[in-house]
Design an enzyme around this catalytic site. Sequence first.
Site, mmCIF file in Angstrom:
data_model
loop_
_atom_site.group_PDB
_atom_site.id
_atom_site.type_symbol
_atom_site.label_atom_id
_atom_site.label_comp_id
_atom_site.label_asym_id
_atom_site.label_seq_id
_atom_site.Cartn_x
_atom_site.Cartn_y
_atom_site.Cartn_z
ATOM 1 N N GLU A 89 35.051 40.480 42.933
ATOM 2 C CA GLU A 89 34.435 41.677 42.319
ATOM 3 C C GLU A 89 35.600 42.610 41.837
ATOM 4 O O GLU A 89 35.573 43.049 40.552
ATOM 5 C CB GLU A 89 33.558 42.164 43.269
ATOM 6 C CG GLU A 89 33.155 43.750 42.853
ATOM 7 C CD GLU A 89 31.815 43.840 41.994
ATOM 8 O OE1 GLU A 89 31.194 42.847 41.897
ATOM 9 O OE2 GLU A 89 31.495 44.878 41.745
ATOM 10 N N ASP A 90 36.508 42.779 42.700
ATOM 11 C CA ASP A 90 37.590 43.822 42.427
ATOM 12 C C ASP A 90 39.004 43.261 42.240
ATOM 13 O O ASP A 90 39.945 44.065 41.941
ATOM 14 C CB ASP A 90 37.663 44.726 43.636
ATOM 15 C CG ASP A 90 36.322 45.544 43.627
ATOM 16 O OD1 ASP A 90 35.641 45.640 42.840
ATOM 17 O OD2 ASP A 90 36.021 45.993 45.219
#
Length: 734
Positions: A89-90
Site C-alpha cells: 500500500e505505502d
Amino acid sequence: MQIDLEAERKEILNRYKLLIKACKRRLEKGDKETVRKAFEVAVEAHKEMRRKSGEPYIYHPIAVAQICAEEIGLGSTGIVCALLHDTVEDTDLTLEDIRGLFGEKVSQIINGLTKISGVIDNTSSIQAENFRKVLLTMSEDIRVILIKLADRLHNMRTLEHMKRDKQIKIASETLFLYAPLAHRLGLNTIKTELEDLGLKYTDSEAYYDIAVKLKETEPERKRFIQKFIEPLKEILVEQGFKFKIFGRPKSIFSIYNKVKTKGVLFEEIYDLFAIRIVIDTPYDQEKSDCWKVYSIITDFYHPSPDRLRDWISTPKSNGYESLHTTVMGPEGKWVEVQIRTLRMDDLAENGYAAHWKYKDSAADKESKLESWLLRIREMLENPDPNALEFIDDFKLNLFSDEIFSFTPKGDMKTLPVGATALDFAFEIHTKVGEHCIGAKVNHKLVPLSHELKSGDQVEILTSNKQTPKEDWLNYVITAKAKSKIKNSLKEQRKKVAEEGREILERKFYKHKIDFTLQNVNDFCHFLKVPSSQELFYRAALGNVDVKEIKAFIKHKENPVKPQQKKGDAPKLEQLVTNARGSSNMLVIGDDMQKLDYKLSPCCNPIPGDDVFGFITINEGIKIHRVNCPNAIKLLSNYAYRVVKAKWMNDQMISFLAGIKIIGTDEIGLVNNITKVISNENNVNMRSINFDTDGGMFEGTIMIYVHDTKHLNHLIDNLKKVKGVTKIERIDEKG
Ligand code: MN
C-alpha cells in the site's frame, strides 16, 4: 528536532525481540527465519517513513504483529503478513515482490489487506459499498480480517495523534463495523477495547465521566464483591472444585450504552460488575460441574427466575459458552453470576486464538465459524444493488441475537431475532421457500409472516403452484430469503418483459418506427423509464398507449430541449461541492458563508458542543452533535457527505436545548424551578412540561441558551433547588 537514529535502531530491534518472544511457541522449524526476513523487508521498505506521532513507521507493523501473536494467536504466516501489511500500500514494494519473496499465500493475504485499506481510506465514494468490499475480502481468508482488526486496534490505541475529524471518522467506523466483527469472531477482549476507545473519541466527555466514576467507586465495589464471594469460596473448596472466583467490571462502553438507552444515572446501574466463576474440570464433566456450581450458588443466594441463560447446552453461534444467572446478593442488590470452565473462558475472551488450543474438543465450533463465513460468502454472491440496505441486512443477520428453531425431525436452525416462518422455509431450501404457502408452528397453523421464537418447531407447508410475491419482501428479514425472493421476482419480470417486447415491436411497426436499440432507448428516455426491460414490462401490462407513441414521433421530428423543472432536487454531488466550498469548514453563525444549515432537532446542538455538518438532499446542511444517537451511522456510512463544522466565537444568538428534571413532588417546586430559570441572564423558556406521579415529579423544559457553558451554569443552579434529585440534558424534545 534531533533524532537519535542509533537509539531508534536499538529500539526497533528490541521490539522485534519482544515479538519473537510472544510467538516463539507457535513457530515451527524454519518459521523463525521467514519472520526475520519479513521483519527486515518491512524495516527496509518503511525506512524513510514516520507516523503522525513522529515515531519510525516500522513501530506500527511490529505492534500489529505483536497483537496478532499475543492477542489473536496467529501462526507464522499471519505474523509475516502483519509485518508486511502496509508495504504494498505505502511503499515501492509490489505484490509481485512479495510473492517472489514469501510465496503465494502471503501475497494473497497482503493483497486482501491492501484492497481493504484502499477502500476504507477512499472518502469520496459511498462507505457502505466499501464495507461490502471489506467483508468480501475477509471471507476469502479469515486471517485478512484478523490482521485488519489488529491493525485497527493499534491505530485506535494511537489515535490521539490524528486530527479531530479523522479521529471521529475512524472511531465511528470502528464502532460501526470493526467492534461488531470482533464480537462475531468471539474476540471479546479486542471488541471491548475497540468499543471503549471508540467511545473515547466519539464522546470523550461521557467516556471520562464514567472512567472517573468507576475509579472512585472501586473500593466500595471491591468490598461488596469480597462479601459476596467469601461464603461461596468455602463451599466450593469443600466440594473439591479447582476454581477461580472474581468480580469483573463492565466495560465503559457497555455502561455508557445502559445510561443512554435506559436513561438511568451511573449511580443507578446495579450491574457495574459480574461475578465470574471459572472451574478447571475435564471436558466430559464440564456441563454437569457447571450446573453443580449453579446449584451451590443458588443454595446461598436466591436466583431471579427469568434471568437464567444456558449457553452451555446451546452455545451462541460465535462459540460463546457460559451459564449466567442473576441472584439476590447482600444489601438487597441483584448480582449477575457467570459460571464456566477454563476452556470456555479462554474461548470467550480470546475467541479465534483459543480455537487452536482446544482443537479436538472445539471441532464443531470451528465448523460454526466456517459456516458463518460460508453465510457471508453466500450473502455476497447475490449482493443487493443498494449497498446501504445490504449493510443493514448484513448487520442484522450476522451481528444480531439469534433464535433457535427446529424442523419436525428435530434439526436445529439458527436465525436472527425477528425471523419469520418464511425465513425458516428459505433457510431449509430455496425451493421450499419459493413454494411455501404457510407453516405449522408447534402444530398450529400460522401465516408466512409469523415471527418465530426460540424453541419453536416449524413445519413448512408447500404447494407447487405457489410462486414468490412482491409483498413477501415485507415478511422476511434474512438476507438469504430476501435475495432469493428478489431473484425469483426478477425472473418472473423478465419473462413478462419478453412478451412485452413483442407487443411493443408490433406497435412500433404499426406506426412505422424502426424497432432499433436507438429508438427503444430514445423512447425510454422520452417516457423517463429507467431501462428497456422496464419499458417492455410496462408494454406487457398494457401501460404503453398509442398517445405516447404518437407524442414520441412528434418529439423525434421536432426535438425540444429538456428543461430543468423548477424545484427539481439539486444533484447531491453538486450539494457536496457547494457545501465543502473553499474553506472546507463550516463556521456556524458566520453569515458571510451564506450556507444553508439547520441545527438538527434529533440532538439540538448548542455552541460548545462538538459538532459536524451533514449534507441532506432537501434541507441543506444539518448540524449534529458528535455524540448524537444518529452520528455513528451518518459518519461511518456517509463520510463523503460530512462537513467539518465549528462554532463561531462570541456568538450571542441563542440555541434550543432540552433538559429533564426529576425530583420529589415538593410544594412550590415548579415555582422555584421557573424562578431559577428566569433569574438566569438571557435564558428564554420555550416550553415546559411537568408530570407528577405518586410523589415523584418529572419535568421537561426546552430553553434557549448561548452555549454549553451557559447551559451547565443553569443546570448547576437548578440542582440546588430543594426536591430536585436529577437533571440531565435530553436529545429530543420530550
Ligand atoms: Mn496499518
